[in-house]
Scaffold this motif. Structure first.
Motif, PDB file in Angstrom:
ATOM      1  N   ALA A   1       0.589  -1.089  -0.535  1.00 16.66           N
ATOM      2  CA  ALA A   1      -0.566   0.243  -0.525  1.00 16.66           C
ATOM      3  C   ALA A   1       0.981   1.150  -0.186  1.00 16.66           C
ATOM      4  CB  ALA A   1      -1.109  -0.251   1.028  1.00 16.66           C
ATOM      5  N   THR A   2       2.021   1.143   1.146  1.00 19.01           N
ATOM      6  CA  THR A   2       2.656   2.182   0.996  1.00 19.01           C
ATOM      7  C   THR A   2       3.617   2.419  -0.462  1.00 19.01           C
ATOM      8  OG1 THR A   2       3.308   2.253   2.911  1.00 19.01           O
ATOM      9  CG2 THR A   2       4.976   3.082   2.078  1.00 19.01           C
ATOM     10  N   ALA A   3       3.538   2.343  -1.349  1.00 17.23           N
ATOM     11  CA  ALA A   3       4.517   1.037  -2.569  1.00 17.23           C
ATOM     12  C   ALA A   3       4.179   2.023  -3.739  1.00 17.23           C
ATOM     13  CB  ALA A   3       4.501   0.073  -3.347  1.00 17.23           C
ATOM     14  N   LEU A   4       2.489   2.126  -3.077  1.00 16.28           N
ATOM     15  CA  LEU A   4       1.233   2.165  -4.470  1.00 16.28           C
ATOM     16  C   LEU A   4       0.760   3.521  -3.746  1.00 16.28           C
ATOM     17  CD1 LEU A   4      -0.789  -0.915  -5.416  1.00 16.28           C
ATOM     18  CD2 LEU A   4       1.437   0.545  -6.776  1.00 16.28           C
ATOM     19  N   ALA A   5       1.790   4.804  -2.729  1.00 12.72           N
ATOM     20  CA  ALA A   5       1.352   5.468  -2.180  1.00 12.72           C
ATOM     21  C   ALA A   5       1.233   6.280  -3.336  1.00 12.72           C
ATOM     22  CB  ALA A   5       0.888   6.016  -0.758  1.00 12.72           C
ATOM     23  N   HIS A   6       0.522   7.675  -3.238  1.00 12.76           N
ATOM     24  CA  HIS A   6       0.982   9.192  -4.346  1.00 12.76           C
ATOM     25  C   HIS A   6       1.786  10.437  -3.544  1.00 12.76           C
ATOM     26  CE1 HIS A   6      -1.116   7.830  -7.772  1.00 12.76           C
ATOM     27  NE2 HIS A   6      -2.082   7.368  -7.566  1.00 12.76           N
ATOM     28  N   ASN A   7       2.157  11.160  -3.990  1.00 14.86           N
ATOM     29  CA  ASN A   7       3.359  11.502  -2.948  1.00 14.86           C
ATOM     30  C   ASN A   7       3.109  13.372  -3.127  1.00 14.86           C
ATOM     31  OD1 ASN A   7       5.312  13.367  -2.701  1.00 14.86           O
ATOM     32  ND2 ASN A   7       7.529  12.034  -2.799  1.00 14.86           N
TER      33      ASN A   7
ATOM     34  N   LEU B   1      -9.453   6.261  -3.132  1.00 20.19           N
ATOM     35  CA  LEU B   1      -9.955   5.530  -3.130  1.00 20.19           C
ATOM     36  C   LEU B   1     -10.138   3.701  -2.791  1.00 20.19           C
ATOM     37  CD1 LEU B   1     -11.623   7.276  -6.147  1.00 20.19           C
ATOM     38  CD2 LEU B   1     -12.286   7.135  -4.354  1.00 20.19           C
ATOM     39  N   GLN B   2      -9.028   3.611  -3.385  1.00 19.14           N
ATOM     40  CA  GLN B   2      -8.036   2.102  -3.406  1.00 19.14           C
ATOM     41  C   GLN B   2      -6.467   2.243  -3.359  1.00 19.14           C
ATOM     42  OE1 GLN B   2     -10.102   0.186  -6.609  1.00 19.14           O
ATOM     43  NE2 GLN B   2      -8.511  -0.219  -7.930  1.00 19.14           N
ATOM     44  N   PRO B   3      -5.694   1.169  -3.088  1.00 17.04           N
ATOM     45  CA  PRO B   3      -4.355   1.676  -3.287  1.00 17.04           C
ATOM     46  C   PRO B   3      -3.744   2.216  -4.548  1.00 17.04           C
ATOM     47  CG  PRO B   3      -4.745  -0.524  -2.158  1.00 17.04           C
ATOM     48  CD  PRO B   3      -5.980   0.176  -3.156  1.00 17.04           C
ATOM     49  N   GLY B   4      -3.017   2.504  -5.393  1.00 20.72           N
ATOM     50  CA  GLY B   4      -2.240   3.042  -6.408  1.00 20.72           C
ATOM     51  C   GLY B   4      -4.012   4.094  -7.283  1.00 20.72           C
ATOM     52  N   LEU B   5      -5.161   4.611  -6.367  1.00 19.46           N
ATOM     53  CA  LEU B   5      -5.483   6.110  -7.061  1.00 19.46           C
ATOM     54  C   LEU B   5      -6.618   6.634  -5.858  1.00 19.46           C
ATOM     55  CD1 LEU B   5      -7.551   6.514  -9.456  1.00 19.46           C
ATOM     56  CD2 LEU B   5      -9.204   4.334  -8.949  1.00 19.46           C
ATOM     57  N   ASP B   6      -6.312   7.917  -6.523  1.00 24.71           N
ATOM     58  CA  ASP B   6      -6.851   8.781  -5.820  1.00 24.71           C
ATOM     59  C   ASP B   6      -7.273  10.094  -6.516  1.00 24.71           C
ATOM     60  OD1 ASP B   6      -5.116   8.269  -3.836  1.00 24.71           O
ATOM     61  OD2 ASP B   6      -3.931  10.124  -3.584  1.00 24.71           O
TER      62      ASP B   6
ATOM     63  N   PRO C   1      -1.168  -0.308 -12.316  1.00 22.68           N
ATOM     64  CA  PRO C   1       0.129  -1.476 -11.904  1.00 22.68           C
ATOM     65  C   PRO C   1       1.008  -2.343 -12.240  1.00 22.68           C
ATOM     66  CG  PRO C   1      -2.866  -1.571 -11.602  1.00 22.68           C
ATOM     67  CD  PRO C   1      -2.453  -0.558 -12.013  1.00 22.68           C
ATOM     68  N   ASP C   2       2.219  -2.700 -11.260  1.00 26.09           N
ATOM     69  CA  ASP C   2       3.180  -3.305 -12.117  1.00 26.09           C
ATOM     70  C   ASP C   2       3.732  -2.616 -13.347  1.00 26.09           C
ATOM     71  OD1 ASP C   2       2.804  -5.401 -11.084  1.00 26.09           O
ATOM     72  OD2 ASP C   2       1.301  -6.312 -11.788  1.00 26.09           O
ATOM     73  N   THR C   3       3.855  -1.195 -13.429  1.00 23.30           N
ATOM     74  CA  THR C   3       4.680  -0.997 -14.427  1.00 23.30           C
ATOM     75  C   THR C   3       5.049   0.674 -13.298  1.00 23.30           C
ATOM     76  OG1 THR C   3       2.701   1.011 -15.384  1.00 23.30           O
ATOM     77  CG2 THR C   3       2.411  -1.269 -15.602  1.00 23.30           C
ATOM     78  N   ALA C   4       5.637   1.729 -14.083  1.00 20.03           N
ATOM     79  CA  ALA C   4       6.297   3.082 -13.909  1.00 20.03           C
ATOM     80  C   ALA C   4       5.471   3.735 -13.805  1.00 20.03           C
ATOM     81  CB  ALA C   4       8.176   2.851 -13.942  1.00 20.03           C
ATOM     82  N   PHE C   5       4.158   3.660 -14.716  1.00 23.12           N
ATOM     83  CA  PHE C   5       3.888   4.534 -15.352  1.00 23.12           C
ATOM     84  C   PHE C   5       2.691   5.326 -14.150  1.00 23.12           C
ATOM     85  CE2 PHE C   5       4.634   2.955 -18.873  1.00 23.12           C
ATOM     86  CZ  PHE C   5       5.429   3.972 -19.782  1.00 23.12           C
ATOM     87  N   GLU C   6       2.191   6.493 -14.495  1.00 23.74           N
ATOM     88  CA  GLU C   6       1.280   6.953 -13.329  1.00 23.74           C
ATOM     89  C   GLU C   6       0.173   7.407 -14.298  1.00 23.74           C
ATOM     90  OE1 GLU C   6      -0.215  11.066 -10.475  1.00 23.74           O
ATOM     91  OE2 GLU C   6       1.986   9.738  -9.883  1.00 23.74           O
ATOM     92  N   LEU C   7      -1.216   7.696 -15.025  1.00 24.89           N
ATOM     93  CA  LEU C   7      -1.864   7.899 -15.428  1.00 24.89           C
ATOM     94  C   LEU C   7      -3.741   9.380 -14.917  1.00 24.89           C
ATOM     95  CD1 LEU C   7      -3.420   5.629 -17.598  1.00 24.89           C
ATOM     96  CD2 LEU C   7      -1.342   7.076 -18.477  1.00 24.89           C
TER      97      LEU C   7
END
Length: 178
Positions: free
Chosen positions: A19-25, A84-89, A120-126
């Motif tokens: 969850a920390t790895a999928l948190a936005h900064n 909203l869920q891990p990796g999605l804000d 997920p499983d990439t270095a991309f953020e949309l």
């Protein structure tokens, strides 16, 4: 301690780490090249610097200043970010806006709503979003499509396109997270 308890603790720790790895900064600095193509006249090229500073887990200040030929712009605001869920804000904010085009300047307000999704499983953020800015006695709504690629955990390359009623803007640059 039994093996089953150790396994449960390890599972909880692993979930916390993922969850920390999928948190936005929300503390970063952006360096950008910008090109704005208004519906009137020539397009404007230039550079901008922006950023954000988290003031709590769910609130951050944001801003940007840009100088594009005769177009100068300042944005400063406050936004709420909610996971909203891990990796999605979802991010919603309001801003003070100041624009100067040649000898003509104005101040107004801005509203924004964005999603930030770590693929997920990439270095991309949309990061698709909507913007509304009220300047020169005219409201302008824009659709923004942005993407980021993590070169390192703290450095991301980014690009965005913003399609508004009165102009379109393309930007490219880097984000440095803290």
């Amino acid at each position: 301690m039994t093996i089953s308890r150790l396994a449960k603790l390890a599972g909880v720790a692993a979930l916390g780490c993922s969850a920390t790895a999928l948190a936005h900064n929300y503390t970063y600095v952006d360096a950008l090249y910008l090109n704005t193509d208004p519906d009137f006249g020539d397009d404007y090229d230039g550079f901008g610097i922006g950023g954000a500073a988290a003031i709590s887990p769910d609130l951050h200040l944001f801003g940007q200043i840009s100088d594009q030929d005769e177009l100068e712009r300042l944005t400063a605001g406050l936004a709420l970010n909610h996971n909203l869920q891990p990796g999605l804000d979802i991010v919603a904010g309001a801003s003070f806006e100041s624009v100067e085009i040649g000898d003509n300047d104005d101040t107004g307000i801005g509203l924004r709503a964005d999603l930030r999704w770590l693929v997920p499983d990439t270095a991309f953020e949309l990061a698709p979003g909507l913007r509304y800015v009220d300047l020169y006695d005219d409201g302008d709504t824009a659709l923004r499509l942005a993407g980021r690629y993590g070169v390192t955990p703290r450095v991301k390359l980014q690009a965005a396109m913003e399609f508004a009623d009165d102009s379109d803007t393309v930007s490219a640059g880097a984000r440095f997270e803290f």
